[in-house]
Design a protein around this motif. Structure first.
Motif, PDB file in Angstrom:
ATOM      1  N   TRP A 291      -4.716   1.774   9.785  1.00 39.81           N
ATOM      2  CA  TRP A 291      -4.988   3.153   9.370  1.00 39.81           C
ATOM      3  C   TRP A 291      -5.936   3.842  10.351  1.00 39.81           C
ATOM      4  CZ3 TRP A 291      -9.322   5.933   7.736  1.00 39.81           C
ATOM      5  CH2 TRP A 291      -9.051   7.145   7.087  1.00 39.81           C
TER       6      TRP A 291
ATOM      7  N   ALA B 197      -3.307   0.077  -3.647  1.00 35.82           N
ATOM      8  CA  ALA B 197      -3.033  -1.242  -3.086  1.00 35.82           C
ATOM      9  C   ALA B 197      -2.682  -2.227  -4.196  1.00 35.82           C
ATOM     10  CB  ALA B 197      -4.235  -1.754  -2.305  1.00 35.82           C
TER      11      ALA B 197
ATOM     12  N   LEU C 229      -5.837  -6.995   3.870  1.00 40.29           N
ATOM     13  CA  LEU C 229      -6.427  -5.678   3.622  1.00 40.29           C
ATOM     14  C   LEU C 229      -7.151  -5.154   4.860  1.00 40.29           C
ATOM     15  CD1 LEU C 229      -7.792  -6.160   0.001  1.00 40.29           C
ATOM     16  CD2 LEU C 229      -6.186  -4.379   0.721  1.00 40.29           C
TER      17      LEU C 229
ATOM     18  N   ALA D 157      -4.679  -3.854   7.343  1.00 40.23           N
ATOM     19  CA  ALA D 157      -4.169  -2.550   6.918  1.00 40.23           C
ATOM     20  C   ALA D 157      -5.173  -1.442   7.236  1.00 40.23           C
ATOM     21  CB  ALA D 157      -3.859  -2.576   5.428  1.00 40.23           C
ATOM     22  N   ARG D 158      -6.437  -1.718   7.004  1.00 38.44           N
ATOM     23  CA  ARG D 158      -7.471  -0.718   7.276  1.00 38.44           C
ATOM     24  C   ARG D 158      -7.581  -0.435   8.781  1.00 38.44           C
ATOM     25  NH1 ARG D 158     -10.842  -4.166   3.235  1.00 38.44           N
ATOM     26  NH2 ARG D 158     -10.543  -3.030   1.263  1.00 38.44           N
TER      27      ARG D 158
ATOM     28  N   ILE E 283       0.851  -1.191   0.000  1.00 32.84           N
ATOM     29  CA  ILE E 283       0.000   0.000   0.000  1.00 32.84           C
ATOM     30  C   ILE E 283       0.885   1.239   0.000  1.00 32.84           C
ATOM     31  CG2 ILE E 283      -1.752   1.296   1.274  1.00 32.84           C
ATOM     32  CD1 ILE E 283      -2.719  -1.395   2.384  1.00 32.84           C
TER      33      ILE E 283
END
Length: 236
Positions: free
Chosen positions: A179, A49, A172, A175-176, A44
């Protein structure tokens, strides 16, 4: 505690716009016995991505319990997967390249996935910043009730999970969550990489020792509770 990466060079701050999110699906819940079934690496950056998912033939029967979790059968892996050691090598190479390029590696419950890699390749070392959303959630919100599976945390942070236990979807989601955590606790992004690694290692150790003491107090076996982050050592 495995808090200090191998290189002497300083680590960059954690930047959720510069990371590689990594997830394994395996044959076992024991990282010292597990073999890789799928390995997902989602890079990312400002470009967006870029996911890569590798299917491995683990070289052993995939237990029904593991198949029930990730959906991959022994027959499918044998017919379509790459040799296990090739997937292992490609995965470790991708992580090293990410660190060399200044990216952080995001791993949900890092001591599992990274220990699997170390178990099959003892030369594997942590050469850069690791960010573990699961570990961070536990020490930032220690008194929140409920489970802390990836599904639970995705719901808690309001992020999309997709197909749970499908490696790319899990990577994913991790990663979210990372964040979102940086939005809630921006100080995590202003700490030096070394400070952030040490914080995660110390908090993991404290949690593990507390749990060990609880089990001992209950007269239960505490020998399997590892205290090292981000990689476990067998028999520690």
């Amino acid at each position: 505690m495995n808090a200090t990466p191998t290189p002497a060079t300083s680590l960059p701050n954690f930047d959720p716009a510069k990371m590689l999110s990594f997830d394994l699906e395996t044959t076992s819940a024991d990282p010292f016995e597990a073999r890789i079934v799928t390995s997902a690496m989602v890079t990312i950056t400002a470009k967006g991505a870029e996911p890569i998912e590798l299917l491995a033939d683990p070289g052993v029967e995939i237990p029904e319990g593991a198949t029930a979790i990730h959906g991959i059968t022994t027959e499918h892996a044998r017919a379509n997967g790459q040799p296990h050691d090739e997937v292992l090598t490609k995965t470790i190479t991708a992580l090293r390249e990410a660190w060399n390029n200044g990216l952080s590696v995001v791993v949900y419950n890092a001591p599992f996935d990274l220990t699997v890699l170390r178990t099959h390749d003892p030369s594997f070392t942590v050469d850069g910043l690791v960010y573990d959303p699961f570990n961070v959630d536990r020490f930032k919100e220690p008194y929140r009730k409920g489970k802390r599976t990836l599904t639970d945390l995705s719901a808690h942070y309001g992020v999309q999970l997709g197909n749970a236990h499908e490696a790319t979807s899990d990577a994913l989601a991790a990663a979210r969550i990372a964040w979102k955590q940086l939005k809630i606790w921006p100080e995590l992004g202003t700490m030096s990489g070394e400070e952030l690694m040490e914080l995660q290692a110390v908090k993991f150790y404290e949690k593990a020792i507390s749990y060990r003491n609880y089990l001992i107090g209950q007269g239960r076996d505490a020998s399997t509770v590892g205290t090292s982050w981000p990689v476990q050592s067998q028999g520690e």
